[in-house]
Write an enzyme that holds these catalytic residues in place. Structure first.
Site, PDB file in Angstrom:
ATOM      1  N   HIS A 296      -4.451   4.508  -9.497  1.00 16.36           N
ATOM      2  CA  HIS A 296      -4.964   3.693 -10.609  1.00 16.36           C
ATOM      3  C   HIS A 296      -3.899   3.617 -11.709  1.00 16.36           C
ATOM      4  O   HIS A 296      -4.195   3.767 -12.890  1.00 16.36           O
ATOM      5  CB  HIS A 296      -6.249   4.301 -11.181  1.00 16.36           C
ATOM      6  CG  HIS A 296      -7.436   4.164 -10.268  1.00 16.36           C
ATOM      7  ND1 HIS A 296      -8.158   2.998 -10.166  1.00 16.36           N
ATOM      8  CD2 HIS A 296      -8.017   5.029  -9.403  1.00 16.36           C
ATOM      9  CE1 HIS A 296      -9.156   3.167  -9.294  1.00 16.36           C
ATOM     10  NE2 HIS A 296      -9.080   4.385  -8.807  1.00 16.36           N
ATOM     11  N   ASP A 359      -8.825  10.211  -8.868  1.00 14.37           N
ATOM     12  CA  ASP A 359      -9.705   9.637  -7.838  1.00 14.37           C
ATOM     13  C   ASP A 359      -8.982   8.597  -6.982  1.00 14.37           C
ATOM     14  O   ASP A 359      -7.999   7.999  -7.408  1.00 14.37           O
ATOM     15  CB  ASP A 359     -10.946   8.999  -8.492  1.00 14.37           C
ATOM     16  CG  ASP A 359     -10.586   7.927  -9.503  1.00 14.37           C
ATOM     17  OD1 ASP A 359      -9.574   8.102 -10.207  1.00 14.37           O
ATOM     18  OD2 ASP A 359     -11.301   6.916  -9.588  1.00 14.37           O
ATOM     19  N   GLU A 360      -9.509   8.441  -5.796  1.00 16.26           N
ATOM     20  CA  GLU A 360      -9.219   7.308  -4.919  1.00 16.26           C
ATOM     21  C   GLU A 360      -7.734   7.071  -4.637  1.00 16.26           C
ATOM     22  O   GLU A 360      -7.304   5.929  -4.497  1.00 16.26           O
ATOM     23  CB  GLU A 360      -9.859   6.034  -5.491  1.00 16.26           C
ATOM     24  CG  GLU A 360     -11.362   6.165  -5.619  1.00 16.26           C
ATOM     25  CD  GLU A 360     -12.036   4.963  -6.236  1.00 16.26           C
ATOM     26  OE1 GLU A 360     -12.973   4.444  -5.627  1.00 16.26           O
ATOM     27  OE2 GLU A 360     -11.639   4.516  -7.335  1.00 16.26           O
ATOM     28  N   ALA A 361      -6.964   8.159  -4.527  1.00 13.82           N
ATOM     29  CA  ALA A 361      -5.541   7.978  -4.202  1.00 13.82           C
ATOM     30  C   ALA A 361      -5.410   7.660  -2.710  1.00 13.82           C
ATOM     31  O   ALA A 361      -5.956   8.366  -1.873  1.00 13.82           O
ATOM     32  CB  ALA A 361      -4.768   9.239  -4.553  1.00 13.82           C
ATOM     33  N   THR A 746     -14.520   1.024  -2.848  1.00  9.66           N
ATOM     34  CA  THR A 746     -15.570   1.118  -3.865  1.00  9.66           C
ATOM     35  C   THR A 746     -15.284   0.091  -4.937  1.00  9.66           C
ATOM     36  O   THR A 746     -14.133  -0.126  -5.299  1.00  9.66           O
ATOM     37  CB  THR A 746     -15.610   2.502  -4.539  1.00  9.66           C
ATOM     38  OG1 THR A 746     -14.306   2.779  -5.029  1.00  9.66           O
ATOM     39  CG2 THR A 746     -16.066   3.575  -3.617  1.00  9.66           C
TER      40      THR A 746
END
Ligand code: ACM
Ligand code: ZN
Length: 773
Positions: A296, A359-361, A746
């Site tokens: 992100h 998150d979400e790497a 997501t």
């Protein structure tokens, strides 16, 4: 004229019953009657909400009414003890505009009457369990002549003042003079302390840039409900919002996206941040900055390409997806950059926490980057995930010298993280078991309760919000219990509290944004207020009030008096639908009983199958209709503020086995004998990778529906299609369409486009369902 539909709860009279049985000279009949009255009285007392008269949210730990009353007037003085000047001034500015009184604010106690006393108690708070909670506790006493607010710190005094504001008429929140209001406060003794020290709201200013004015307003919204953590999501793929002097391109490049007329963005200067932090601190709100690592992070990578593995030039995202370009864990320069960024960040934010995202790497780049692979070898680790733990450890070490504790999404709470961290639990509350045992702290930000970027319902006309999760109603938000059932009591102090997230990625979703006119319109902020209230009031009670004291029916009665407070304060909110009390079936049809969930609002209704509007008849008593589907009702606050309709949709029960309802088609959606496109929103219905079957089912009309093809789009990009002829009418053939989804993300928006026609004309009705195989 506004018709008040409901009894005003505040006027409920509690009969005084305790002496009735001891009345002398009673004859038997009278005695029996009196016993009945006593019993009725007892019943009434037990049925009444305990504190409905005061309607304070979050519900204080203890309230005892004392029969007194205090009325503010132009002679009322605000007296403060040492160290409370700022609190006295804040109270003055909360009370003065609406009352028009220019209260004397003084640290010289001259009067004993008609005075509000602010003090810090020396002996500590009466009931709080830990120092952090103790600091926020207060006692508030309202007597005929004197109001005393006694906090264990200025924060406690501030909260006592917030409670006092809620005991005044709703107009106190108005910034305009309210000439007709009498500023009477019911006498009471209140002792109060929070249950959790972390009562948070996350504001995503990266995907949508909220100007400073909105951030300050948002802090006011939080403070009114004793919320105390503003988690400031400052960086993401779609924007970097914090001025860092050493890296000017972070904001000259990273704060802007799009081209030409579409260009949008903005950032906070360091001066803006100082102002925001000072404003928040005065209101006991801790502003925790979030600098996302390692993913992100595209906005900063667009500014300084060397931060990512490939070193290629990227642009700041204009559509929501999670970029695969993440900070390179192999290059030392990544950590030099972050050390510099943290240095400037910490000079601005006094919070003891720094949120690092985590998150979400996606590790695609790390897997092929020579620098990263070299690092992997040197560390002797097997997986890229372990390299993320290494990344987090480097950051922990970096920030330790500043006395900071790292906070991250639950992905950071992994084996190997040496120092204590705070995990924001969003996936599964059970993750907090292991986190607690490992010595970490947890804050509940669960997707099922706390993701306020999701709307409250999926009723047609609901605000366009994130739809990848099921709706979160007010009641659902209230049901959160931050404490895990079964957690060893010794770990309980490690559950710090809860936080709601207001992501703004839906504002860069093409499919949704189309319906939100100009992107920089203030309306985006109104949307956020609508998403925030009333749910934040529920979260406030979840975090503040002891769990055993929380009760939805009682909260529901109190919250109905708060909409007027939002109105006066200028805070937007979602107007609740009329509350269905019963819809019993009788000889003449269904008798529908409703109540308004908004004090002072009307209910308006229709019985002819059309949807109620602000001009429909006013509901005053139960209504009987032959068919439930012909009835609808709305809550009307005023001509411009009203709820979505309460109605009884016809159910598709017989199609249940074909999965979830995606869309209905009606004649207006069908072109006729020519093929046209039927567009359907499948976000939230497609919620993981897998094979999906979409099926079309005709229900009524002259024409069957003929289908030529169906295409599936993710964030506006076609990812799958099924082209074959099918139809559905009184019989069907090949009416199922299949897709494989293997790149689910997501937050992504999914749209289905079907090419369809009616075989005779457009008079066709039916519904489309989706099922994962
Ligand atoms: C998250 O929703 N990615 C924390
Ligand atoms: Zn790399």
């Amino acid at each position: 004229m506004i018709n008040i539909v409901l009894r005003d709860q505040s006027k409920n009279f509690v009969p005084e019953v305790k002496n009735l049985n001891t009345q002398p000279k009673l004859n038997i009949t009278m005695k029996t009657r009196l016993t009945k009255w006593v019993m009725l009285g007892v019943l009434l007392i037990s049925a009444l909400p305990m504190y409905a008269q005061l309607n304070i949210i979050p519900l204080p730990a203890s309230i005892k009414e004392n029969g007194a009353s205090f009325t503010l007037n132009s002679q009322t003085k605000i007296y403060y003890e040492k160290g409370l000047k700022q609190q006295a001034e804040l109270l003055y500015s909360a009370l003065s505009p609406a009352t028009g009184f220019n209260f004397e604010v003084t640290d010289q106690k001259k009067a004993v009457k008609n005075i509000i006393v602010l003090k810090v108690s020396k002996g500590g708070a009466p009931m709080a369990k830990t120092d952090a909670l103790n600091k926020e506790s207060y006692k508030l006493s309202v007597k005929n002549d004197v109001i005393t607010i006694e906090g264990t710190s200025p924060a406690g005094v501030f909260y006592g003042a917030q409670t006092l504001l809620q005991m005044l008429p709703a107009e106190i929140y108005n910034k305009q003079l309210q000439r007709k209001t009498i500023w009477k406060i019911k006498g009471a003794e209140i002792a109060d302390a929070p249950s959790y020290e972390w009562r948070g709201m996350m504001l995503d200013v990266a995907r949508y840039f909220f100007g400073k004015h909105f951030v300050l307003k948002f802090i006011d919204m939080m403070a009114m409900y004793k919320m105390n953590v503003l988690h400031f999501h400052l960086t993401d793929d779609a924007g970097w919002r914090l001025e860092i002097k050493k890296y000017p391109k972070l904001t000259s490049v990273g704060a802007w996206r799009g081209e030409g007329a579409e260009r949008t963005g903005g950032y906070y200067t360091q001066e803006d941040i100082k102002e925001i932090v000072a404003y928040a601190t005065a209101r006991n709100v801790d502003v925790i900055p979030e600098i996302e690592v390692p993913a992100h992070a595209l906005a900063s990578i667009a500014a300084y390409p060397d931060l990512c593995c490939t070193g290629e030039q990227y642009t700041v995202q204009t559509q929501h997806s999670i970029s695969k370009e993440i900070y390179c864990v192999g290059k030392e320069s990544t950590f030099d950059f972050l050390a510099d960024v943290f240095k400037e960040t910490f000079a601005l934010f006094p919070s003891k926490y720094i949120h690092i995202g985590g998150d979400e790497a996606q590790y695609d780049r790390w897997k092929t980057c020579p620098h990263c692979q070299k690092r992997k070898q040197e560390l002797g680790v097997k997986t890229e995930k372990e390299m993320q733990v290494y990344f987090n450890q480097r950051i922990q070490k970096m920030v330790k010298g500043y006395g900071k504790t790292i906070v991250g999404w639950d992905e950071i709470i992994e084996d190997g993280l040496k120092d204590k961290a705070v995990g924001m639990i969003w996936h599964d509350q059970k993750k907090a078991f292991k986190a607690s045992e490992a010595g970490h702290y947890s804050v509940m930000a669960l997707t099922g309760y706390c993701y306020f970027d999701v709307a409250e319902s999926n009723i047609p006309g609901e605000v366009k919000a994130a739809t990848w999760l099921q709706p979160i109603s007010l009641e659902k938000a209230y049901q959160l219990n931050p404490m895990l059932e079964g957690l060893d009591p010794k770990y309980r102090p490690q559950i710090l509290g809860a936080e709601a997230t207001l992501w703004s990625d839906q504002f860069i979703h093409g499919t949704v944004l189309q319906e939100i006119a100009p992107i920089n319109e203030d309306r985006s902020e109104k949307y956020f207020e609508y998403l925030t209230f009333p749910r934040m009031s529920a979260l406030a009670e979840v975090c503040w009030t002891a769990h055993e004291k929380q009760a939805w029916p009682d909260f529901e009665k109190r919250i109905r008096t708060h909409y007027k407070r939002y109105d006066n304060a200028g805070f937007g909110y979602r107007v609740p639908l009329p509350k269905l009390i019963s819809n019993e079936k009788g000889a003449n049809g269904f008798t529908i009983k409703l109540e308004s969930d908004v004090e002072g609002a009307q209910i308006r209704y229709t019985t002819d199958g059309t949807r109620a509007n602000v001009y429909s008849p006013v509901y005053t008593q139960a209504v009987t209709v032959p068919k439930l589907s012909d009835f609808s009702a709305i809550t009307v606050v005023n001509r411009n503020q009203y709820s979505l309709p309460l109605y009884f949709p016809e159910k598709y029960d017989k199609f249940k086995k074909y999965g979830a309802l995606v869309a209905e088609w009606k004649p207006s959606a069908i072109k006729g004998k020519d093929f046209g496109t039927l567009e359907m929103n499948a976000t939230g219905k497609i919620n993981e990778n897998g094979e999906y079957v979409l099926s079309f089912w005709y229900t009524e009309g002259h024409s069957r529906l003929e289908i030529k093809s169906v295409e599936l789009y993710k964030n506006g990009v076609k990812i799958a299609e099924d082209v074959h002829d099918g139809y559905t009418g009184s019989s069907q053939e090949n009416n199922q369409y299949k897709f494989k989804v293997d790149a689910y993300e997501t937050g992504a928006a999914f749209t289905l486009k079907a090419v369809v026609r009616g075989d005779v004309d457009n008079d066709s009705n039916g519904a489309v369902f989706i099922k994962k195989q």
